[in-house]
Design a protein around this motif. Structure first.
Motif, PDB file in Angstrom:
ATOM      1  N   CYS A  25       0.866  -0.863  -0.216  1.00 23.59           N
ATOM      2  CA  CYS A  25      -0.301   0.189   0.336  1.00 23.59           C
ATOM      3  C   CYS A  25       0.933   1.316  -0.237  1.00 23.59           C
ATOM      4  O   CYS A  25       0.765   1.831  -0.964  1.00 23.59           O
ATOM      5  N   PRO A  26       1.446   1.355   0.821  1.00 27.71           N
ATOM      6  CA  PRO A  26       2.618   2.944   0.901  1.00 27.71           C
ATOM      7  C   PRO A  26       3.198   2.641  -0.032  1.00 27.71           C
ATOM      8  O   PRO A  26       3.509   4.595  -0.931  1.00 27.71           O
ATOM      9  N   GLU A  30      -1.008   3.109  -3.043  1.00 32.82           N
ATOM     10  CA  GLU A  30      -1.692   4.733  -2.668  1.00 32.82           C
ATOM     11  C   GLU A  30      -0.803   5.727  -3.549  1.00 32.82           C
ATOM     12  O   GLU A  30      -1.534   6.761  -3.423  1.00 32.82           O
ATOM     13  N   ARG A  31      -0.419   4.899  -4.887  1.00 29.93           N
ATOM     14  CA  ARG A  31       0.498   6.536  -5.983  1.00 29.93           C
ATOM     15  C   ARG A  31      -0.910   6.833  -6.711  1.00 29.93           C
ATOM     16  O   ARG A  31      -0.357   7.704  -7.290  1.00 29.93           O
ATOM     17  N   ASP A  33      -4.485   7.156  -7.714  1.00 30.13           N
ATOM     18  CA  ASP A  33      -5.837   7.773  -7.327  1.00 30.13           C
ATOM     19  C   ASP A  33      -7.008   6.427  -7.994  1.00 30.13           C
ATOM     20  O   ASP A  33      -8.310   7.042  -6.253  1.00 30.13           O
ATOM     21  N   CYS A  56      -5.237  -0.423   2.003  1.00 26.84           N
ATOM     22  CA  CYS A  56      -4.662   0.817   1.453  1.00 26.84           C
ATOM     23  C   CYS A  56      -5.367   2.414   1.515  1.00 26.84           C
ATOM     24  O   CYS A  56      -6.838   1.485   1.568  1.00 26.84           O
ATOM     25  N   GLU A  57      -5.279   2.968   1.438  1.00 28.86           N
ATOM     26  CA  GLU A  57      -5.855   4.366   1.726  1.00 28.86           C
ATOM     27  C   GLU A  57      -5.907   5.169  -0.211  1.00 28.86           C
ATOM     28  O   GLU A  57      -5.733   5.674  -0.395  1.00 28.86           O
ATOM     29  N   VAL A  58      -7.054   3.696  -0.952  1.00 28.39           N
ATOM     30  CA  VAL A  58      -7.474   4.348  -1.513  1.00 28.39           C
ATOM     31  C   VAL A  58      -8.785   3.727  -2.731  1.00 28.39           C
ATOM     32  O   VAL A  58      -8.778   2.234  -1.922  1.00 28.39           O
TER      33      VAL A  58
END
Length: 141
Positions: A25-26, A30-31, A33, A56-58
């Motif tokens: 993820c990081p 997460e790169r 959109d 993941c923050e996506v």
């Protein structure tokens, strides 16, 4: 301008899930959109996404490739958006998800009622046959 990157998640089969969860993820996903997952429910790609990409923050979409139903409501809600191929699938398997769309596949309602441009929309006529088979993606599991 849009840039798309294709990653074959199936190629990650067998890697250590804890290592992948820590680094995927990081440092990579997460790169983006948005992440598009093309898979059937419970196939290795869906399992990888729901196991490894869980933190993941996506946003993620599932392009449902098959006819299996989601294994659980949690699996269904893992994806921010679900795309389906055939119209009956939405009411059978995706009715509890708030954001679904018909976005790929062949619309047989149109193909079975037209023949080229000359009889477009005339009931009972068929579209002109151009190919014997069209395959998009893997032929089978």
């Amino acid at each position: 301008l849009y840039r798309f990157t294709y990653v074959n998640l199936d190629s990650f089969t067998g890697i250590d899930a804890d290592y992948a969860r820590l680094h995927a993820c990081p440092s990579y996903f997460e790169r983006f959109d948005h992440v598009w997952i093309k898979s059937n429910w419970e196939w290795v790609v869906d399992q990888f996404a729901r196991t490894v990409l869980v933190d993941c923050e996506v946003t993620m979409s599932l392009l449902v490739s098959g006819s299996y139903s989601p294994p659980s409501i949690e699996a269904l809600y893992f994806y921010d958006l679900c795309f389906y191929e055939v119209f009956w699938y939405e009411s059978r398997a995706l009715y509890e998800h708030p954001l679904v769309a018909h976005a790929f596949g062949i619309d047989r309602r149109v193909m079975s009622t037209t023949r080229g441009n000359s009889t477009a929309g005339v009931p009972g006529t068929w579209a002109t046959k151009e190919w014997d088979y069209i395959f998009v993606g893997a032929f089978g599991d």
